[in-house]
Design a protein around this motif. Structure first.
Motif, PDB file in Angstrom:
ATOM      1  N   MET A   1      53.588  41.722  73.382  1.00 56.85           N
ATOM      2  CA  MET A   1      54.548  41.203  72.431  1.00 56.85           C
ATOM      3  C   MET A   1      53.837  40.526  71.260  1.00 56.85           C
ATOM      4  N   ALA A   2      52.838  39.695  71.558  1.00 60.32           N
ATOM      5  CA  ALA A   2      52.102  39.011  70.492  1.00 60.32           C
ATOM      6  C   ALA A   2      51.364  40.017  69.619  1.00 60.32           C
ATOM      7  N   ASN A   3      50.797  41.053  70.261  1.00 57.31           N
ATOM      8  CA  ASN A   3      50.099  42.080  69.484  1.00 57.31           C
ATOM      9  C   ASN A   3      51.056  42.826  68.571  1.00 57.31           C
ATOM     10  N   ASP A   4      52.281  43.053  69.029  1.00 58.54           N
ATOM     11  CA  ASP A   4      53.282  43.709  68.187  1.00 58.54           C
ATOM     12  C   ASP A   4      53.606  42.847  66.978  1.00 58.54           C
ATOM     13  N   ARG A   5      53.708  41.561  67.187  1.00 50.53           N
ATOM     14  CA  ARG A   5      53.996  40.639  66.080  1.00 50.53           C
ATOM     15  C   ARG A   5      52.847  40.644  65.076  1.00 50.53           C
ATOM     16  N   LEU A   6      51.621  40.648  65.567  1.00 51.09           N
ATOM     17  CA  LEU A   6      50.470  40.677  64.660  1.00 51.09           C
ATOM     18  C   LEU A   6      50.403  41.997  63.895  1.00 51.09           C
ATOM     19  N   ARG A   7      50.694  43.094  64.588  1.00 52.74           N
ATOM     20  CA  ARG A   7      50.713  44.395  63.906  1.00 52.74           C
ATOM     21  C   ARG A   7      51.776  44.431  62.823  1.00 52.74           C
ATOM     22  N   ALA A   8      52.918  43.849  63.117  1.00 56.30           N
ATOM     23  CA  ALA A   8      53.998  43.810  62.127  1.00 56.30           C
ATOM     24  C   ALA A   8      53.571  42.993  60.907  1.00 56.30           C
ATOM     25  N   LEU A   9      52.850  41.901  61.137  1.00 59.47           N
ATOM     26  CA  LEU A   9      52.368  41.103  60.005  1.00 59.47           C
ATOM     27  C   LEU A   9      51.298  41.839  59.205  1.00 59.47           C
ATOM     28  N   GLU A  10      50.487  42.635  59.884  1.00 57.38           N
ATOM     29  CA  GLU A  10      49.511  43.462  59.171  1.00 57.38           C
ATOM     30  C   GLU A  10      50.226  44.497  58.308  1.00 57.38           C
ATOM     31  N   ASP A  11      51.314  45.056  58.836  1.00 53.72           N
ATOM     32  CA  ASP A  11      52.108  46.006  58.051  1.00 53.72           C
ATOM     33  C   ASP A  11      52.725  45.329  56.836  1.00 53.72           C
ATOM     34  N   VAL A  12      53.160  44.089  57.004  1.00 55.21           N
ATOM     35  CA  VAL A  12      53.704  43.326  55.876  1.00 55.21           C
ATOM     36  C   VAL A  12      52.630  43.152  54.810  1.00 55.21           C
ATOM     37  N   GLU A  13      51.427  42.859  55.252  1.00 53.96           N
ATOM     38  CA  GLU A  13      50.315  42.692  54.315  1.00 53.96           C
ATOM     39  C   GLU A  13      50.075  43.984  53.530  1.00 53.96           C
ATOM     40  N   HIS A  74      63.357  33.495  74.991  1.00 59.80           N
ATOM     41  CA  HIS A  74      63.071  34.676  74.201  1.00 59.80           C
ATOM     42  C   HIS A  74      62.119  35.560  74.986  1.00 59.80           C
ATOM     43  N   GLU A  75      62.078  36.782  74.595  1.00 56.11           N
ATOM     44  CA  GLU A  75      61.336  37.803  75.327  1.00 56.11           C
ATOM     45  C   GLU A  75      59.833  37.597  75.216  1.00 56.11           C
ATOM     46  N   GLY A  76      59.152  37.621  76.356  1.00 54.63           N
ATOM     47  CA  GLY A  76      57.695  37.674  76.355  1.00 54.63           C
ATOM     48  C   GLY A  76      56.972  36.371  76.117  1.00 54.63           C
ATOM     49  N   SER A  77      57.623  35.238  76.257  1.00 55.95           N
ATOM     50  CA  SER A  77      56.922  33.989  76.015  1.00 55.95           C
ATOM     51  C   SER A  77      57.156  33.022  77.166  1.00 55.95           C
ATOM     52  N   THR A  78      56.142  32.244  77.462  1.00 52.57           N
ATOM     53  CA  THR A  78      56.252  31.220  78.498  1.00 52.57           C
ATOM     54  C   THR A  78      56.194  29.832  77.873  1.00 52.57           C
ATOM     55  N   TYR A  79      56.353  29.754  76.557  1.00 48.68           N
ATOM     56  CA  TYR A  79      56.226  28.485  75.851  1.00 48.68           C
ATOM     57  C   TYR A  79      57.164  27.422  76.423  1.00 48.68           C
ATOM     58  N   SER A  80      58.426  27.767  76.586  1.00 50.25           N
ATOM     59  CA  SER A  80      59.417  26.798  77.058  1.00 50.25           C
ATOM     60  C   SER A  80      59.062  26.285  78.453  1.00 50.25           C
ATOM     61  N   ALA A  81      58.692  27.179  79.344  1.00 45.03           N
ATOM     62  CA  ALA A  81      58.327  26.778  80.709  1.00 45.03           C
ATOM     63  C   ALA A  81      57.085  25.900  80.703  1.00 45.03           C
ATOM     64  N   ARG A  82      56.101  26.245  79.894  1.00 44.40           N
ATOM     65  CA  ARG A  82      54.884  25.426  79.821  1.00 44.40           C
ATOM     66  C   ARG A  82      55.190  24.054  79.246  1.00 44.40           C
ATOM     67  N   LYS A  83      56.057  24.007  78.230  1.00 42.96           N
ATOM     68  CA  LYS A  83      56.438  22.732  77.635  1.00 42.96           C
ATOM     69  C   LYS A  83      57.153  21.863  78.666  1.00 42.96           C
ATOM     70  N   ASP A  84      58.085  22.452  79.416  1.00 42.56           N
ATOM     71  CA  ASP A  84      58.806  21.707  80.453  1.00 42.56           C
ATOM     72  C   ASP A  84      57.846  21.174  81.513  1.00 42.56           C
ATOM     73  N   CYS A  85      56.902  21.996  81.920  1.00 41.32           N
ATOM     74  CA  CYS A  85      55.912  21.593  82.927  1.00 41.32           C
ATOM     75  C   CYS A  85      55.050  20.436  82.410  1.00 41.32           C
ATOM     76  N   GLN A  86      54.603  20.527  81.173  1.00 37.55           N
ATOM     77  CA  GLN A  86      53.771  19.468  80.599  1.00 37.55           C
ATOM     78  C   GLN A  86      54.541  18.160  80.500  1.00 37.55           C
ATOM     79  N   MET A  87      55.803  18.248  80.119  1.00 37.84           N
ATOM     80  CA  MET A  87      56.626  17.039  80.041  1.00 37.84           C
ATOM     81  C   MET A  87      56.815  16.427  81.436  1.00 37.84           C
ATOM     82  N   ALA A  88      57.015  17.248  82.464  1.00 39.80           N
ATOM     83  CA  ALA A  88      57.156  16.756  83.840  1.00 39.80           C
ATOM     84  C   ALA A  88      55.865  16.070  84.289  1.00 39.80           C
TER      85      ALA A  88
END
Length: 114
Positions: A1-13, A74-88
């Protein structure tokens, strides 16, 4: 997913490079004594198409980043879970410190030698 986002930004460039190229071609053509109208139309069409694609992709990227920043699922990210864990973990550490302080206070109050 992250690679797709980076590729899309390269296409924008790349699209931005196309935009600049089209703009340069239009300026060059307009500097001529008799500009070629059909060339200007093609360049304008290519320019507006590239601008629309860049705008669309950047809007998509911004929507995605808004989801990530607000903790929405959102699809393909663990940000929310990691944030919750860090807060705990932070809350657990705070509780441990406060319990230690409470324990020391109780020992002082219950110790008759002081």
């Amino acid at each position: 997913m992250a690679n797709d986002r980076l590729r899309a930004l390269e296409d924008v460039e790349k699209e931005i490079a196309v935009i600049l190229q089209c703009a340069g071609n239009v300026v060059l053509e307009l500097s001529k004594e008799k500009p070629n109208a059909s060339l200007l139309d093609r360049q304008l069409s290519q320019f507006t198409g590239a601008v629309n694609r860049v705008e669309s992709e950047l809007s998509s990227q911004i929507r995605y980043l808004t989801q990530v920043a607000t903790g929405q699922p959102h699809e393909g990210s663990t940000y929310s879970a990691r944030k919750d864990c860090q807060m705990a973990l932070n809350r657990a550490e705070y509780a441990r410190v406060k319990l230690g302080e409470l324990g020391r206070t109780c020992e002082v109050l219950l110790d008759p030698q002081t």
